[in-house]
Design a protein around this motif. Structure first.
Motif, PDB file in Angstrom:
ATOM      1  N   UNK A 112       0.825  -1.206   0.000  1.00 26.47           N
ATOM      2  CA  UNK A 112       0.000   0.000   0.000  1.00 26.47           C
ATOM      3  C   UNK A 112       0.861   1.259   0.000  1.00 26.47           C
ATOM      4  N   UNK A 113       1.941   1.258   0.759  1.00 25.39           N
ATOM      5  CA  UNK A 113       2.842   2.414   0.796  1.00 25.39           C
ATOM      6  C   UNK A 113       3.539   2.606  -0.549  1.00 25.39           C
ATOM      7  N   UNK A 114       3.901   1.506  -1.209  1.00 23.98           N
ATOM      8  CA  UNK A 114       4.535   1.611  -2.521  1.00 23.98           C
ATOM      9  C   UNK A 114       3.584   2.243  -3.532  1.00 23.98           C
ATOM     10  N   UNK A 154       4.069   5.957  -5.306  1.00 26.98           N
ATOM     11  CA  UNK A 154       4.133   6.060  -6.766  1.00 26.98           C
ATOM     12  C   UNK A 154       3.122   7.063  -7.309  1.00 26.98           C
ATOM     13  N   UNK A 155       1.918   7.103  -6.754  1.00 33.06           N
ATOM     14  CA  UNK A 155       0.857   7.949  -7.293  1.00 33.06           C
ATOM     15  C   UNK A 155       0.805   9.337  -6.664  1.00 33.06           C
ATOM     16  N   UNK A 156       1.071   9.424  -5.372  1.00 27.70           N
ATOM     17  CA  UNK A 156       0.968  10.699  -4.663  1.00 27.70           C
ATOM     18  C   UNK A 156       2.331  11.189  -4.204  1.00 27.70           C
ATOM     19  N   UNK A 157       3.078  10.323  -3.558  1.00 23.10           N
ATOM     20  CA  UNK A 157       4.391  10.673  -3.031  1.00 23.10           C
ATOM     21  C   UNK A 157       4.363  10.871  -1.530  1.00 23.10           C
ATOM     22  N   UNK A 158       5.251  10.183  -0.824  1.00 22.58           N
ATOM     23  CA  UNK A 158       5.353  10.315   0.626  1.00 22.58           C
ATOM     24  C   UNK A 158       6.149  11.571   0.979  1.00 22.58           C
ATOM     25  N   UNK A 214      -6.961  11.539  -2.161  1.00 24.64           N
ATOM     26  CA  UNK A 214      -6.072  12.491  -2.833  1.00 24.64           C
ATOM     27  C   UNK A 214      -5.986  12.246  -4.332  1.00 24.64           C
ATOM     28  N   UNK A 215      -6.128  10.981  -4.757  1.00 20.94           N
ATOM     29  CA  UNK A 215      -6.004  10.671  -6.183  1.00 20.94           C
ATOM     30  C   UNK A 215      -7.258  11.031  -6.959  1.00 20.94           C
TER      31      UNK A 215
END
Length: 285
Positions: free
Chosen positions: A93-95, A99-103, A268-269
């Motif tokens: 889930x973190x990956x 990839x889509x939002x950014x940590x 957010x996406x």
């Protein structure tokens, strides 16, 4: 009323099923001498019962149905917890979120939260905030937006400061290397020379509230992890643990964290991307 929106359950199940190899399991046990003595309950059915236990916090006997007994739930949960499936689900889930939002890894924060565990167990101790009743503490590391990166289960009477090292030790294992000198925001419970030395060795820029001074003035970027605890307290199982084993407790913690990451990812996406099953509302409960 559904347990959780399908937009949360389906992506979680896809990753979960891949980790446990659900499609590769035979319908009948090949090791049983009669071969067809008992059909295997589908993993998806048991998974939905485990989610119900996580969300509502009810006992397995209450959640059991004609197609899935409480013993089946316990056996399957035991297998998944021993295999570390919860931790790997959170990693996936973190990956996807990164990839889509950014940590936001420039400012991290860590904090502990105490909840009830009336049945005792490996991660249960006398709670200092609940008249000495049995309680469990979770120590959580979050990014700058409150996304859970790593969680550790401990006894309620364990101090936050010694839990800081094992909590931070798993962050790089979950998400990879961190930026140079990221900020670490902590409350006054971590205000000690030992904590500052540890953060210096690990390469963090320490921002710790000082004992004896008003906290709101120096709150800094600590609020995201406090909001994260509020999100995770929405799961009934985390508010009141009844399982006694550490690996079961950490399985539920990681599963709740994975659901939290997926919920934040969708929220957010939805303003950045379009997909066929995109929810029409931000409220995903």
């Amino acid at each position: 009323m559904p347990l959780l929106p399908a937009s949360l359950i389906e992506p979680l199940w896809v990753e979960f099923a891949d980790l446990i190899g659900s499609e590769r399991r035979p319908e009948f046990s090949p090791t049983h001498p009669w071969g067809c003595h008992r059909r295997r309950i589908p993993d998806r059915v048991v998974f939905e019962h485990v989610l119900a236990a996580l969300v509502h916090g009810s006992g397995y006997e209450r959640l059991a149905s004609p197609g899935c007994s409480d013993r089946t739930i316990r056996r399957r949960l035991d297998d998944w917890a021993r295999a570390g499936v919860g931790r790997e689900t959170l990693r996936q889930a973190l990956a996807g979120y990164d990839q889509m939002i950014g940590l936001d890894l420039d400012d991290l924060s860590v904090d502990g939260s105490i909840t009830k565990s009336p049945c005792g167990g490996e991660v249960s101790g006398r709670s200092p905030v609940d008249r000495g009743k049995q309680g469990t503490k979770r120590s959580v590391a979050g990014d700058g937006n409150g996304i859970p990166l790593h969680l550790v289960a401990a006894r309620a009477n364990d101090h936050d400061s010694p839990l800081l090292e094992p909590t931070l030790a798993g962050v790089c294992d979950m998400i990879g290397p961190l930026p140079d000198l990221p900020g670490m925001h902590l409350d006054r419970g971590y205000d000690s020379a030992k904590t500052r030395d540890l953060l210096e060795v690990l390469g963090y820029d320490a921002h710790i509230a000082l004992k004896g001074e008003p906290a709101p003035i120096q709150a800094g970027r600590r609020w995201p992890v406090e909001r994260l605890h509020a999100w995770m307290n929405g799961f009934g199982k985390l508010r009141r643990f009844t399982d006694k084993r550490r690996d079961i407790a950490e399985f539920y913690l990681n599963l709740a964290a994975a659901l939290t990451v997926i919920r934040r990812l969708i929220n957010r996406a939805r303003v950045l991307y379009r997909w066929p099953t995109r929810p029409t509302t931000r409220r995903l409960r």
